[in-house]
Design an enzyme around this catalytic site. Structure first.
Site, PDB file in Angstrom:
ATOM      1  CD  GLU A 135      -2.745   1.227   2.464  1.00  0.00           C
ATOM      2  OE1 GLU A 135      -2.696   0.342   3.335  1.00  0.00           O
ATOM      3  OE2 GLU A 135      -3.462   2.239   2.558  1.00  0.00           O
TER       4      GLU A 135
ATOM      5  NE  ARG B 125       2.584  -8.559  10.052  1.00  0.00           N
ATOM      6  CZ  ARG B 125       2.593  -7.382   9.397  1.00  0.00           C
ATOM      7  NH1 ARG B 125       3.488  -6.460   9.679  1.00  0.00           N
ATOM      8  NH2 ARG B 125       1.704  -7.110   8.490  1.00  0.00           N
TER       9      ARG B 125
ATOM     10  CE  LYS C 157       3.055   0.128   4.755  1.00  0.00           C
ATOM     11  NZ  LYS C 157       2.502  -0.106   3.431  1.00  0.00           N
TER      12      LYS C 157
HETATM   13  P1  ATP Z   1       2.664  -2.206   7.850  1.00  0.00           P
HETATM   14  O1  ATP Z   1       1.790  -2.763   8.919  1.00  0.00           O
HETATM   15  O2  ATP Z   1       4.105  -2.193   8.169  1.00  0.00           O
HETATM   16  O3  ATP Z   1       2.171  -0.898   7.320  1.00  0.00           O
HETATM   17  P2  ATP Z   1       1.345  -3.566   5.805  1.00  0.00           P
HETATM   18  O4  ATP Z   1       1.103  -5.009   5.845  1.00  0.00           O
HETATM   19  O5  ATP Z   1       0.196  -2.677   6.059  1.00  0.00           O
HETATM   20  O6  ATP Z   1       2.573  -3.253   6.703  1.00  0.00           O
HETATM   21  P3  ATP Z   1       1.523  -3.402   3.017  1.00  0.00           P
HETATM   22  O7  ATP Z   1       2.044  -2.305   2.198  1.00  0.00           O
HETATM   23  O8  ATP Z   1       0.078  -3.690   2.992  1.00  0.00           O
HETATM   24  O9  ATP Z   1       1.982  -3.112   4.470  1.00  0.00           O
HETATM   25  O10 ATP Z   1       2.354  -4.711   2.763  1.00  0.00           O
HETATM   26  C1  ATP Z   1       2.736  -5.204   1.499  1.00  0.00           C
HETATM   27  C2  ATP Z   1       3.092  -6.648   1.647  1.00  0.00           C
HETATM   28  O11 ATP Z   1       4.169  -6.809   2.543  1.00  0.00           O
HETATM   29  C3  ATP Z   1       1.928  -7.427   2.206  1.00  0.00           C
HETATM   30  O12 ATP Z   1       1.784  -8.634   1.468  1.00  0.00           O
HETATM   31  C4  ATP Z   1       2.321  -7.691   3.621  1.00  0.00           C
HETATM   32  O13 ATP Z   1       1.752  -8.876   4.082  1.00  0.00           O
HETATM   33  C5  ATP Z   1       3.845  -7.740   3.528  1.00  0.00           C
HETATM   34  N1  ATP Z   1       4.452  -7.389   4.804  1.00  0.00           N
HETATM   35  C6  ATP Z   1       4.226  -6.279   5.524  1.00  0.00           C
HETATM   36  N2  ATP Z   1       4.911  -6.311   6.694  1.00  0.00           N
HETATM   37  C7  ATP Z   1       5.591  -7.480   6.700  1.00  0.00           C
HETATM   38  C8  ATP Z   1       6.471  -8.116   7.634  1.00  0.00           C
HETATM   39  N3  ATP Z   1       6.802  -7.544   8.781  1.00  0.00           N
HETATM   40  N4  ATP Z   1       6.982  -9.320   7.303  1.00  0.00           N
HETATM   41  C9  ATP Z   1       6.669  -9.887   6.134  1.00  0.00           C
HETATM   42  N5  ATP Z   1       5.846  -9.360   5.221  1.00  0.00           N
HETATM   43  C10 ATP Z   1       5.308  -8.165   5.492  1.00  0.00           C
HETATM   44 MG    MG Z   2      -1.564  -2.929   4.906  1.00  0.00          MG
END
Ligand code: ATP
Ligand code: MG
Length: 567
Positions: A30, A269, A279
């Protein structure tokens, strides 16, 4: 990604039983912040797996929330994925590319009685949804005629209703033990301009609805995501199956949909000790000016790691070593340090740098006389050759390498004791010179002319070896030393009443004005070195100027991971 794991096992099975004929994955960030090391894991898995099976991996921006997203983030994400060494080729997509399709499907779901417009507001939505232990209640609008819902949905799209006045819900099961299935929202009104579609839309699909559609239209076979989406999988499948059923019954979408439906697979994760990995929290650190920016070398962002001096290969190696698991766990940050140390040990140029200089005058060395020694550029890699270093009457050593009143077994310099200057001579401390305040300003030493190169004929035992630089040719460089940004091993588990900001280490960056070998004068951004005894350093690309390099410490030399993994 050579080791086997459960995701690959699923894929092999799916190819074996002809569920899919090839592998197509995607990385779906995102664009609401910069990528972090957790995303790096996801990138390595998605691109790594597609590569291994000769497949394709798309880069898809999941831009379904116009209020938080920005092109700045889109650009940084692309830069980071490329830098990590992955290529999506022409396969760059946006969830917003499919807004029309999502809308069209939503209309069909409404017509089929599978979705309805609801007017519950704020707290009421939650109250009607129930709790984990009590079932939900039907919305008063759940059974309104499809035609009424459709008309309202059209009004929502036309901007005739205000934010919060209505939303579209999937009609699934208010009593489902899975809260995600209790008639989840699939469209809401947001009168915000979007970074790509501008003011074209005032209704936006929810992530859980748009994501399966994006996967499907792109022909994704394996939709790999993190464990928190496990409970959303039934909804993911519901969306796909309901739309597929409508198509099977004769509805023809305006886009041609692939025949196979994607399959969602979840993995754990990445959590790292002493690191926050969300983020939202990282943005707070930036906005509160706790750090220099998203790419502060202490940040776990990919841009921060890059600026600090990590290499793409060290991060890929890290992702490979942590592997893919089905249960959440915490990875020791020492493993990340270990990966970069291993790599740089083999290829980083060595240099002598004094972080906290103390002058030493060698009183029996002729004024103005110089002598040249050869020093290996990397003892682990002799092909890297040697360089010349100049020795003279005045040199700098580390202040911490001298003690006036040393304890027993102190092998560095002290009054009357003898040490080896790395690659040069033995020196003995004869006199300590202090200023009026009692601070040591210099040491007067004598050298042993018989000890050239660090050995004597009488094989006298000298235990300590000190690094040094010559005062005449030394250059001044700024060196930054970093500690973990957080003092708490698990900043995710914060004690009651505390805020994670309470655990930000205000002294996590220490700036030194160091004395260095002249070799470092020409160092360019991203050049990496081992400073003898101090660790690995990288030239900061933002704050350095020509002939004025600023060095970030990537990692020290201590390898506590190696020790941990051996016990
Ligand atoms: P955050 O909570 O850090 O904002 P998010 O999951 O909202 O992370 P996205 O941009 O939606 O962030 O994530 C893109 C991809 O990266 C998704 O498939 C998510 O599952 C993966 N991802 C995010 N954080 C992790 C992590 N700590 N370990 C592994 N994969 C991750
Ligand atoms: Mg997300």
């Amino acid at each position: 990604m050579d080791s086997s794991n459960f995701i690959k096992d699923f894929i092999v099975e799916d190819l074996g039983n002809k569920r899919y004929s090839s592998v197509h994955t995607r990385f779906p960030p995102e664009p609401n912040g910069y990528l972090h090391i957790g995303h790096a894991k996801s990138i390595c898995i998605n691109f790594g797996i597609s590569k291994q099976f000769d497949g394709i991996c798309n880069l898809r921006f999941d831009d379904t929330n116009p209020t938080k997203e920005d092109v700045e983030y889109v650009d940084s994400i692309k830069e980071d994925v490329k830098w990590l060494g992955f290529d999506w080729m022409e396969n760059e997509f946006y969830a917003s590319d499919y807004y029309g399709l999502c809308y069209e499907f939503a209309e069909q779901l409404v017509l089929a009685g599978k979705a309805y417009v609801c007017h519950l507001k704020g707290d009421d939505v939650g109250k009607y949804r129930g709790t984990l232990t009590s079932p939900g209640k039907a919305s008063p609008w759940r059974d309104r005629p499809a035609s009424e819902s459709l008309e309202l949905f059209h009004k929502m799209k036309a901007g005739e209703l205000e934010e919060g006045e209505a939303f579209l819900r999937a009609k699934i099961d208010m009593e489902s033990p899975n809260m995600n299935m209790r008639d989840p929202a699939i469209y809401r009104i947001k009168k915000t301009s979007h970074h790509r579609t501008g003011n074209e839309w005032v209704v936006y699909p929810m992530y859980d609805y748009a994501h399966p559609i994006g996967d499907w239209i792109e022909g994704i076979t394996h939709s790999i995501c993190t464990l928190e989406f496990e409970d959303h999988r039934p909804l993911y499948e519901w969306v796909l199956n309901e739309i597929k059923a409508l198509i099977d019954k004769g509805y023809t979408p305006s886009w041609k949909m692939p025949s196979a439906l994607p399959r969602q697979i979840e993995f754990a994760r990445l959590n790292l000790t002493y690191t926050v990995m969300s983020k939202r929290l990282l943005r707070e650190l930036v906005e509160n000016k706790c750090v220099l920016g998203w790419d502060d070398p202490r940040m776990p962002t990919i841009s921060g790691l890059r600026r600090r001096g990590y290499t793409p290969s060290s991060i890929r190696e890290f992702a490979d070593r942590i592997g893919v698991a089905k249960t959440d766990s915490m990875v020791d940050i020492q493993l990340l340090y270990f990966c970069i140390r291993e790599e740089l040990n083999k290829n980083a140029q060595r240099a002598m740098v004094i972080l906290d200089p103390l002058k030493v005058v060698i009183t029996n060395w002729e004024e103005g006389k110089e002598e040249i020694f050869e020093a290996e550029n990397n003892p682990e890699n002799l092909e890297m050759g040697a360089r010349k270093i100049v020795f003279g009457r005045e040199i700098y050593i580390e202040r911490e390498d001298f003690m006036e009143n040393p304890p027993k077994k102190y092998f560095r310099l002290s009054p009357g004791s003898e040490v080896r200057l790395k690659g040069a001579y033995y020196i003995r401390c004869e006199q300590v010179v202090k200023d009026a305040g009692g601070k040591i300003t210099e040491l007067h030493c004598t050298y042993d002319p018989e000890s050239r190169g660090g050995e004597t004929a009488d094989a006298r035992k000298v235990k300590g070896t000190l690094h040094w630089v010559n005062c005449v040719s030394a250059i001044d460089v700024e060196v930054r030393l970093f500690e973990n940004l957080f003092t708490l091993e698990n900043p995710g588990a914060i004690p009651e009443g505390k805020n994670y900001m309470d655990y930000v280490d205000k002294d996590s960056m220490i700036v030194k004005c160091a004395k260095a070998e002249p070799l470092l004068l020409g160092a360019k951004p991203f050049d990496r070195f081992q400073f003898v005894r101090h660790g690995y350093f990288c030239v900061d690309y933002k704050d350095s100027a020509p002939q004025k390099p600023v060095f970030n410490r990537i990692v020290n030399l201590k390898d506590s991971w190696g020790k941990i993994s051996q016990t």
